[in-house]
Motif scaffolding. Structure first.
Motif, PDB file in Angstrom:
ATOM      1  N   MET A   1       0.856  -1.176   0.000  1.00 51.69           N
ATOM      2  CA  MET A   1       0.000   0.000   0.000  1.00 51.69           C
ATOM      3  C   MET A   1       0.902   1.239   0.000  1.00 51.69           C
ATOM      4  N   THR A   2       0.659   2.116  -0.943  1.00 48.21           N
ATOM      5  CA  THR A   2       1.472   3.324  -1.038  1.00 48.21           C
ATOM      6  C   THR A   2       0.985   4.362  -0.032  1.00 48.21           C
ATOM      7  N   ILE A   7      -3.153   7.531   2.871  1.00 45.65           N
ATOM      8  CA  ILE A   7      -3.754   8.839   3.181  1.00 45.65           C
ATOM      9  C   ILE A   7      -5.187   8.894   2.659  1.00 45.65           C
ATOM     10  N   SER A   8      -5.424   8.339   1.480  1.00 47.53           N
ATOM     11  CA  SER A   8      -6.784   8.308   0.928  1.00 47.53           C
ATOM     12  C   SER A   8      -7.717   7.478   1.795  1.00 47.53           C
ATOM     13  N   LEU A   9      -7.226   6.348   2.288  1.00 53.94           N
ATOM     14  CA  LEU A   9      -8.027   5.501   3.161  1.00 53.94           C
ATOM     15  C   LEU A   9      -8.368   6.214   4.468  1.00 53.94           C
ATOM     16  N   ILE A  10      -7.389   6.892   5.040  1.00 50.65           N
ATOM     17  CA  ILE A  10      -7.624   7.643   6.281  1.00 50.65           C
ATOM     18  C   ILE A  10      -8.646   8.753   6.035  1.00 50.65           C
ATOM     19  N   MET A  80       3.003   5.675  13.410  1.00 52.25           N
ATOM     20  CA  MET A  80       3.444   4.280  13.424  1.00 52.25           C
ATOM     21  C   MET A  80       3.118   3.605  12.094  1.00 52.25           C
ATOM     22  N   ALA A  81       1.959   3.904  11.511  1.00 51.81           N
ATOM     23  CA  ALA A  81       1.582   3.301  10.230  1.00 51.81           C
ATOM     24  C   ALA A  81       2.507   3.766   9.112  1.00 51.81           C
ATOM     25  N   PHE A  82       2.846   5.050   9.100  1.00 51.94           N
ATOM     26  CA  PHE A  82       3.730   5.564   8.055  1.00 51.94           C
ATOM     27  C   PHE A  82       5.153   5.030   8.192  1.00 51.94           C
ATOM     28  N   GLU A  89       1.757  -4.553   8.762  1.00 51.27           N
ATOM     29  CA  GLU A  89       1.896  -3.637   9.905  1.00 51.27           C
ATOM     30  C   GLU A  89       1.203  -2.320   9.605  1.00 51.27           C
ATOM     31  N   ARG A  90       1.319  -1.828   8.379  1.00 54.17           N
ATOM     32  CA  ARG A  90       0.670  -0.575   8.009  1.00 54.17           C
ATOM     33  C   ARG A  90      -0.837  -0.677   8.079  1.00 54.17           C
ATOM     34  N   ALA A  91      -1.376  -1.832   7.729  1.00 51.13           N
ATOM     35  CA  ALA A  91      -2.822  -2.025   7.720  1.00 51.13           C
ATOM     36  C   ALA A  91      -3.399  -2.132   9.120  1.00 51.13           C
TER      37      ALA A  91
END
Length: 92
Positions: A1-2, A7-10, A80-82, A89-91
């Motif tokens: 995931m880029t 950012i779009s998901l958030i 932490m996600a970034f 881990e990002r998800a």
């Protein structure tokens, strides 16, 4: 995931959250249940604490403190996600 997708998901989650809150405030009244399906009703309620009313007595009347605490936690989780290297881990 880029990063752009993250950012779009958030952003989409924040927009969906605000839209559903606005719809609930405009369409529901406190103390009145609105039947949706048999056995499933919607009603308007307010939580003065955190999850499941935790810290309700401490946070009562302090909405800005609760907003600041929520914002700080959200920011910490976003950082932490970034910083995560693994996609899982990002998800979360």
């Amino acid at each position: 995931m880029t990063r752009v997708m993250l950012i779009s998901l958030i952003a989409a989650a924040v927009v969906a959250d605000q839209l559903t809150k606005t719809a609930a405030l405009s369409l529901l009244s406190q103390g009145t249940a609105v039947p949706v399906l048999p056995g499933f009703n919607l009603s308007l309620g307010f939580n003065t604490g955190a999850s499941f009313g935790m810290m309700g007595g401490f946070m009562a009347g302090k909405p800005l403190l609760m907003a600041a605490l929520t914002g700080a936690l959200t920011f910490a989780f976003a950082v932490m996600a970034f910083r995560a290297q693994n996609a899982l881990e990002r998800a979360g």
